[in-house]
Design a protein around this motif. Structure first.
Motif, PDB file in Angstrom:
ATOM      1  N   PHE A  28       0.826  -1.208   0.000  1.00 42.41           N
ATOM      2  CA  PHE A  28       0.000   0.000   0.000  1.00 42.41           C
ATOM      3  C   PHE A  28       0.863   1.262   0.000  1.00 42.41           C
ATOM      4  CE2 PHE A  28      -3.632  -2.609   1.721  1.00 42.41           C
ATOM      5  CZ  PHE A  28      -4.498  -2.329   0.677  1.00 42.41           C
ATOM      6  N   PHE A  29       1.931   1.238   0.800  1.00 43.18           N
ATOM      7  CA  PHE A  29       2.799   2.415   0.863  1.00 43.18           C
ATOM      8  C   PHE A  29       3.508   2.638  -0.471  1.00 43.18           C
ATOM      9  CE2 PHE A  29       6.704   4.728   2.045  1.00 43.18           C
ATOM     10  CZ  PHE A  29       6.120   5.836   2.631  1.00 43.18           C
ATOM     11  N   SER A  30       3.949   1.570  -1.101  1.00 47.18           N
ATOM     12  CA  SER A  30       4.643   1.687  -2.384  1.00 47.18           C
ATOM     13  C   SER A  30       3.704   2.178  -3.481  1.00 47.18           C
ATOM     14  CB  SER A  30       5.238   0.332  -2.782  1.00 47.18           C
ATOM     15  OG  SER A  30       6.180  -0.109  -1.832  1.00 47.18           O
ATOM     16  N   ALA A  31       2.411   1.910  -3.321  1.00 50.38           N
ATOM     17  CA  ALA A  31       1.440   2.286  -4.350  1.00 50.38           C
ATOM     18  C   ALA A  31       1.251   3.792  -4.461  1.00 50.38           C
ATOM     19  CB  ALA A  31       0.094   1.616  -4.071  1.00 50.38           C
ATOM     20  N   LYS A  32       1.790   4.564  -3.491  1.00 59.79           N
ATOM     21  CA  LYS A  32       1.634   6.019  -3.573  1.00 59.79           C
ATOM     22  C   LYS A  32       2.284   6.580  -4.834  1.00 59.79           C
ATOM     23  CE  LYS A  32       5.699   7.316  -0.810  1.00 59.79           C
ATOM     24  NZ  LYS A  32       6.494   7.911  -1.878  1.00 59.79           N
ATOM     25  N   ALA A  33       3.365   5.932  -5.292  1.00 64.72           N
ATOM     26  CA  ALA A  33       4.016   6.381  -6.520  1.00 64.72           C
ATOM     27  C   ALA A  33       3.094   6.200  -7.720  1.00 64.72           C
ATOM     28  CB  ALA A  33       5.314   5.607  -6.736  1.00 64.72           C
ATOM     29  N   ILE A  34       2.348   5.104  -7.734  1.00 66.21           N
ATOM     30  CA  ILE A  34       1.409   4.838  -8.826  1.00 66.21           C
ATOM     31  C   ILE A  34       0.286   5.869  -8.818  1.00 66.21           C
ATOM     32  CG2 ILE A  34      -0.065   3.102  -9.887  1.00 66.21           C
ATOM     33  CD1 ILE A  34       2.907   2.313  -9.689  1.00 66.21           C
ATOM     34  N   VAL A  35      -0.277   6.117  -7.637  1.00 69.60           N
ATOM     35  CA  VAL A  35      -1.379   7.083  -7.515  1.00 69.60           C
ATOM     36  C   VAL A  35      -0.899   8.482  -7.891  1.00 69.60           C
ATOM     37  CG1 VAL A  35      -3.059   8.112  -5.939  1.00 69.60           C
ATOM     38  CG2 VAL A  35      -2.493   5.685  -5.733  1.00 69.60           C
ATOM     39  N   ALA A  36       0.313   8.838  -7.459  1.00 69.85           N
ATOM     40  CA  ALA A  36       0.857  10.158  -7.794  1.00 69.85           C
ATOM     41  C   ALA A  36       0.997  10.325  -9.307  1.00 69.85           C
ATOM     42  CB  ALA A  36       2.211  10.351  -7.119  1.00 69.85           C
ATOM     43  N   LYS A  37       1.467   9.281  -9.976  1.00 69.28           N
ATOM     44  CA  LYS A  37       1.594   9.339 -11.440  1.00 69.28           C
ATOM     45  C   LYS A  37       0.230   9.548 -12.105  1.00 69.28           C
ATOM     46  CE  LYS A  37       5.978   8.538 -12.614  1.00 69.28           C
ATOM     47  NZ  LYS A  37       6.732   9.427 -13.528  1.00 69.28           N
ATOM     48  N   LEU A  38      -0.795   8.915 -11.561  1.00 67.05           N
ATOM     49  CA  LEU A  38      -2.145   9.088 -12.105  1.00 67.05           C
ATOM     50  C   LEU A  38      -2.637  10.518 -11.899  1.00 67.05           C
ATOM     51  CD1 LEU A  38      -3.841   5.748 -10.939  1.00 67.05           C
ATOM     52  CD2 LEU A  38      -3.138   6.352 -13.266  1.00 67.05           C
ATOM     53  N   ILE A  39      -2.339  11.097 -10.737  1.00 71.61           N
ATOM     54  CA  ILE A  39      -2.759  12.470 -10.455  1.00 71.61           C
ATOM     55  C   ILE A  39      -2.031  13.449 -11.369  1.00 71.61           C
ATOM     56  CG2 ILE A  39      -2.762  14.295  -8.699  1.00 71.61           C
ATOM     57  CD1 ILE A  39      -3.142  12.136  -6.586  1.00 71.61           C
ATOM     58  N   TYR A  40      -0.759  13.185 -11.648  1.00 71.76           N
ATOM     59  CA  TYR A  40       0.011  14.076 -12.517  1.00 71.76           C
ATOM     60  C   TYR A  40      -0.579  14.158 -13.925  1.00 71.76           C
ATOM     61  CZ  TYR A  40       3.843  14.795  -9.195  1.00 71.76           C
ATOM     62  OH  TYR A  40       4.605  15.176  -8.116  1.00 71.76           O
ATOM     63  N   ARG A  41      -1.345  13.174 -14.311  1.00 68.61           N
ATOM     64  CA  ARG A  41      -1.976  13.202 -15.639  1.00 68.61           C
ATOM     65  C   ARG A  41      -3.001  14.331 -15.759  1.00 68.61           C
ATOM     66  NH1 ARG A  41      -2.996   6.706 -16.924  1.00 68.61           N
ATOM     67  NH2 ARG A  41      -0.770   6.153 -17.160  1.00 68.61           N
ATOM     68  N   TYR A  42      -3.439  14.874 -14.637  1.00 71.67           N
ATOM     69  CA  TYR A  42      -4.402  15.976 -14.639  1.00 71.67           C
ATOM     70  C   TYR A  42      -3.701  17.324 -14.484  1.00 71.67           C
ATOM     71  CZ  TYR A  42      -7.880  12.296 -14.198  1.00 71.67           C
ATOM     72  OH  TYR A  42      -8.667  11.183 -14.432  1.00 71.67           O
ATOM     73  N   HIS A  43      -2.395  17.348 -14.765  1.00 65.97           N
ATOM     74  CA  HIS A  43      -1.589  18.574 -14.765  1.00 65.97           C
ATOM     75  C   HIS A  43      -1.569  19.239 -13.388  1.00 65.97           C
ATOM     76  CE1 HIS A  43      -1.484  18.080 -19.094  1.00 65.97           C
ATOM     77  NE2 HIS A  43      -2.808  18.054 -19.118  1.00 65.97           N
ATOM     78  N   VAL A  44      -1.547  18.418 -12.360  1.00 61.75           N
ATOM     79  CA  VAL A  44      -1.408  18.899 -10.986  1.00 61.75           C
ATOM     80  C   VAL A  44       0.078  18.876 -10.635  1.00 61.75           C
ATOM     81  CG1 VAL A  44      -1.937  18.406  -8.567  1.00 61.75           C
ATOM     82  CG2 VAL A  44      -3.696  18.071 -10.324  1.00 61.75           C
ATOM     83  N   ASP A  45       0.586  19.943 -10.025  1.00 57.38           N
ATOM     84  CA  ASP A  45       2.005  19.962  -9.671  1.00 57.38           C
ATOM     85  C   ASP A  45       2.234  19.305  -8.314  1.00 57.38           C
ATOM     86  OD1 ASP A  45       1.123  21.809  -7.834  1.00 57.38           O
ATOM     87  OD2 ASP A  45       2.215  23.504  -8.680  1.00 57.38           O
ATOM     88  N   ALA A  46       3.516  19.158  -7.951  1.00 60.60           N
ATOM     89  CA  ALA A  46       3.871  18.439  -6.727  1.00 60.60           C
ATOM     90  C   ALA A  46       3.375  19.154  -5.473  1.00 60.60           C
ATOM     91  CB  ALA A  46       5.388  18.254  -6.653  1.00 60.60           C
ATOM     92  N   VAL A  47       3.386  20.490  -5.497  1.00 59.82           N
ATOM     93  CA  VAL A  47       2.933  21.256  -4.330  1.00 59.82           C
ATOM     94  C   VAL A  47       1.457  20.979  -4.056  1.00 59.82           C
ATOM     95  CG1 VAL A  47       2.524  23.583  -3.424  1.00 59.82           C
ATOM     96  CG2 VAL A  47       4.646  23.068  -4.644  1.00 59.82           C
ATOM     97  N   THR A  48       0.648  20.992  -5.105  1.00 66.20           N
ATOM     98  CA  THR A  48      -0.785  20.747  -4.942  1.00 66.20           C
ATOM     99  C   THR A  48      -1.049  19.288  -4.592  1.00 66.20           C
ATOM    100  OG1 THR A  48      -1.182  22.447  -6.623  1.00 66.20           O
ATOM    101  CG2 THR A  48      -3.036  21.029  -6.045  1.00 66.20           C
ATOM    102  N   LEU A  49      -0.315  18.373  -5.216  1.00 61.07           N
ATOM    103  CA  LEU A  49      -0.504  16.945  -4.961  1.00 61.07           C
ATOM    104  C   LEU A  49      -0.276  16.603  -3.494  1.00 61.07           C
ATOM    105  CD1 LEU A  49       0.791  14.035  -7.158  1.00 61.07           C
ATOM    106  CD2 LEU A  49       1.137  13.976  -4.705  1.00 61.07           C
ATOM    107  N   ILE A  50       0.852  17.057  -2.947  1.00 62.05           N
ATOM    108  CA  ILE A  50       1.167  16.716  -1.555  1.00 62.05           C
ATOM    109  C   ILE A  50       0.227  17.438  -0.594  1.00 62.05           C
ATOM    110  CG2 ILE A  50       2.894  18.517  -1.149  1.00 62.05           C
ATOM    111  CD1 ILE A  50       4.528  16.418   0.378  1.00 62.05           C
ATOM    112  N   THR A  51      -0.277  18.599  -0.991  1.00 60.93           N
ATOM    113  CA  THR A  51      -1.238  19.312  -0.146  1.00 60.93           C
ATOM    114  C   THR A  51      -2.523  18.519   0.004  1.00 60.93           C
ATOM    115  OG1 THR A  51      -0.350  21.467  -0.795  1.00 60.93           O
ATOM    116  CG2 THR A  51      -2.582  21.429   0.124  1.00 60.93           C
ATOM    117  N   PHE A  52      -3.047  18.016  -1.099  1.00 62.31           N
ATOM    118  CA  PHE A  52      -4.271  17.205  -1.036  1.00 62.31           C
ATOM    119  C   PHE A  52      -4.036  15.926  -0.232  1.00 62.31           C
ATOM    120  CE2 PHE A  52      -5.870  19.438  -4.983  1.00 62.31           C
ATOM    121  CZ  PHE A  52      -6.941  20.040  -4.333  1.00 62.31           C
ATOM    122  N   ARG A  53      -2.865  15.319  -0.432  1.00 59.90           N
ATOM    123  CA  ARG A  53      -2.549  14.089   0.307  1.00 59.90           C
ATOM    124  C   ARG A  53      -2.589  14.328   1.815  1.00 59.90           C
ATOM    125  NH1 ARG A  53       3.322  11.472   1.455  1.00 59.90           N
ATOM    126  NH2 ARG A  53       2.691   9.336   1.930  1.00 59.90           N
TER     127      ARG A  53
END
Length: 305
Positions: A28-53
């Protein structure tokens, strides 16, 4: 003989149950990389991604922190300062560097680099704390770093030198900062307790990520497609909160050593999840490099203490 076998059966089942829990936590912990890659497809940057997380994770860790605070002794001022520093280094800075790097490298390579964290703990202890490193430990480092370099060079040939180098450097920095967190948290864990320390540190990290967002980004960027919210919730619950609980439960049932070895499934699961979900290729070089990294970390885990 039969009596001894039957009496050891419950203990064996308990160990296997704890092992399964630890393995699930690693996956489950390793899967965060997969989920992050999926989120990046919506043109979300790292700052916004980690904020939502962290925004979606915060309520869970806040409840845990309040529960721990009601049943534990008050913290000293020095302990509070250390927890804030650990939260900023271990979960805020490390996670931010990790998600920044994931914009440029494959999920499989990211997990391999992060899996080198124990070796950074060893190297920091050797350089700064003057601790002796055995031949077995040096061999483990050589084998594991060789595997990572192999996969890194492979990804450079496919994805371009500049982006892969930048992403690899960012994730390597993430592993290094998390190693510092592990070293600094050792004494505090014994005084405060693992569950309490994690809850408090994650709350600090969550607040830091949210404050960072409002400093660096306009509030309007919180408005995203509903898919981003859904994936961020998955990232928070299944790749952040749940793995923390599962890992701690696994350590409680089978010990830190066995739980650490169970975590070796992480790079392998990420490699195959990346292929299944993200269509990332699996090549013989990647499998060979992964095998070397796992072998090196296994050798490190076999060191007698």
């Amino acid at each position: 003989m039969l009596a001894n076998s039957s009496s050891s059966l419950p203990a064996r089942r308990a160990f296997l149950g704890g092992l399964v829990i630890a393995i699930l936590g690693a996956i489950f912990f390793s899967a965060k990389a997969i989920v992050a890659k999926l989120i990046y497809r919506y043109h979300v940057d790292a700052v916004t991604l980690i904020t939502f997380r962290m925004l979606f994770s915060l309520p869970f860790f806040a409840v845990m922190a309040i529960w721990q605070a009601r049943t534990a002794l008050p913290l000293t001022r020095a302990e509070r300062i250390k927890i804030v520093l650990l939260g900023l280094v271990g979960y805020y800075l490390s996670s931010f560097l990790d998600f920044l790097g994931l914009q440029y490298i494959s999920a499989g390579l990211e997990r391999l680099i992060l899996f080198l964290t124990p070796s950074f703990v060893l190297l920091i202890s050797f350089v700064f704390l003057k601790k002796k490193v055995t031949r077995l430990e040096w061999l483990a480092l050589l084998v594991s770093y060789g595997g990572t370099v192999l996969v890194f060079l492979h990804d450079v040939q496919i994805g371009g030198q500049g982006n892969i180098a930048l992403g690899g450097a960012l994730v390597l920095s993430s592993a290094f900062t998390y190693a510092i967190y592990l070293l600094l948290s050792g004494e505090l864990v014994r005084k405060v307790g693992t569950l309490r320390l994690v809850a408090y540190a994650m709350c600090v990290s969550s607040v830091a990520c949210i404050v960072q967002f409002f400093v660096l980004r306009p509030a309007g960027m919180l408005v995203q497609p509903h898919e981003v919210y859904g994936l961020s919730l998955v990232n928070a619950v299944f790749c952040t909160v749940l793995p923390v609980y599962l890992t701690m439960l696994g350590v409680e049932k089978i010990g830190a050593g066995s739980a650490s070895q169970a975590g070796m499934v992480g790079p392998v699961s990420t490699l195959f999840l990346g292929a299944l979900v993200l269509d990332e290729p699996i090549t013989a070089i990647q499998l060979g490099g992964t095998a070397l990294v796992l072998s090196g970390m296994y050798l490190l885990s076999r060191k007698k203490v």
